[in-house]
Scaffold this motif. Structure first.
Motif, mmCIF file in Angstrom:
data_model
loop_
_atom_site.group_PDB
_atom_site.id
_atom_site.type_symbol
_atom_site.label_atom_id
_atom_site.label_comp_id
_atom_site.label_asym_id
_atom_site.label_seq_id
_atom_site.Cartn_x
_atom_site.Cartn_y
_atom_site.Cartn_z
ATOM 1 N N VAL A 211 37.202 38.058 35.674
ATOM 2 C CA VAL A 211 38.448 38.193 34.921
ATOM 3 C C VAL A 211 38.306 39.334 33.908
ATOM 4 C CG1 VAL A 211 40.009 37.015 33.325
ATOM 5 C CG2 VAL A 211 39.029 35.762 35.258
ATOM 6 N N GLU A 212 37.128 39.448 33.297
ATOM 7 C CA GLU A 212 36.893 40.502 32.298
ATOM 8 C C GLU A 212 36.978 41.896 32.918
ATOM 9 O OE1 GLU A 212 35.152 36.735 30.869
ATOM 10 O OE2 GLU A 212 34.903 37.830 32.742
ATOM 11 N N GLU A 213 36.503 42.046 34.150
ATOM 12 C CA GLU A 213 36.602 43.344 34.819
ATOM 13 C C GLU A 213 38.063 43.719 35.067
ATOM 14 O OE1 GLU A 213 32.797 43.967 37.629
ATOM 15 O OE2 GLU A 213 33.789 42.019 37.879
ATOM 16 N N VAL A 214 38.847 42.743 35.478
ATOM 17 C CA VAL A 214 40.280 42.995 35.705
ATOM 18 C C VAL A 214 40.954 43.356 34.385
ATOM 19 C CG1 VAL A 214 42.481 41.976 36.428
ATOM 20 C CG2 VAL A 214 40.382 41.526 37.749
ATOM 21 N N GLU A 215 40.625 42.649 33.329
ATOM 22 C CA GLU A 215 41.204 42.918 32.017
ATOM 23 C C GLU A 215 40.919 44.362 31.592
ATOM 24 O OE1 GLU A 215 41.247 40.963 27.560
ATOM 25 O OE2 GLU A 215 39.525 40.555 28.858
ATOM 26 N N LYS A 216 39.707 44.846 31.832
ATOM 27 C CA LYS A 216 39.347 46.233 31.469
ATOM 28 C C LYS A 216 40.196 47.230 32.251
ATOM 29 C CE LYS A 216 34.564 45.285 30.198
ATOM 30 N NZ LYS A 216 33.156 45.441 30.595
#
Length: 136
Positions: free
Chosen positions: A125-130
């Motif tokens: 999820v953090e990669e998508v957020e970035k």
């Protein structure tokens, strides 16, 4: 709408992916949820696509790239007029940034990267957020 709905990087960088077992806990992508969110009308349930309209997802270089950023960008921001392995695709892949949460995009990206013979890392999820925050 096509493909999904709720019911090598341009600069040459290479990223590091992670497997599901490397990401236990609440921030791991839910690959099963990705399969539920993925709509089959464009790329088909078997991932083979429609020649000249929707590219196959099994073995697709964007889907199977070591770095999942480009696939994430395509789902968030859309795409049109791309040539993939010598075939031009003129049908528009609409953006889904407004319809899908980071968790849903991570699940869909991870589903595509682990289905139809694809066996590459899932995304968090953090990669998508970035990627979403960086923009297209």
């Amino acid at each position: 709408m096509c493909c999904i709905f709720r019911s090598t990087l341009p600069d040459g960088r290479k990223g590091k992916g992670f497997s599901q077992r490397d990401r236990p806990g609440p921030h791991a992508a839910d690959v099963n949820k990705g399969g539920t969110l993925y709509r089959t009308s464009c790329h088909q349930s078997n991932g083979e696509g429609v020649p000249g309209a929707f590219p196959a997802l099994g073995g697709d270089p964007v889907v199977t790239d070591e770095d999942p950023i480009r696939l994430t960008e395509v789902i968030l921001f859309g795409m049109e007029g791309e040539t993939i392995e010598g075939v031009e695709y003129s049908v528009i892949m609409p953006p889904f940034a407004e319809q899908l949460s980071d968790e849903e995009v991570a699940a869909i990206v991870s589903h595509k990267r682990t289905s139809w013979g694809n066996d590459v890392s899932i995304v968090s999820v953090e990669e998508v957020e970035k990627v979403r925050n960086k923009g297209n």
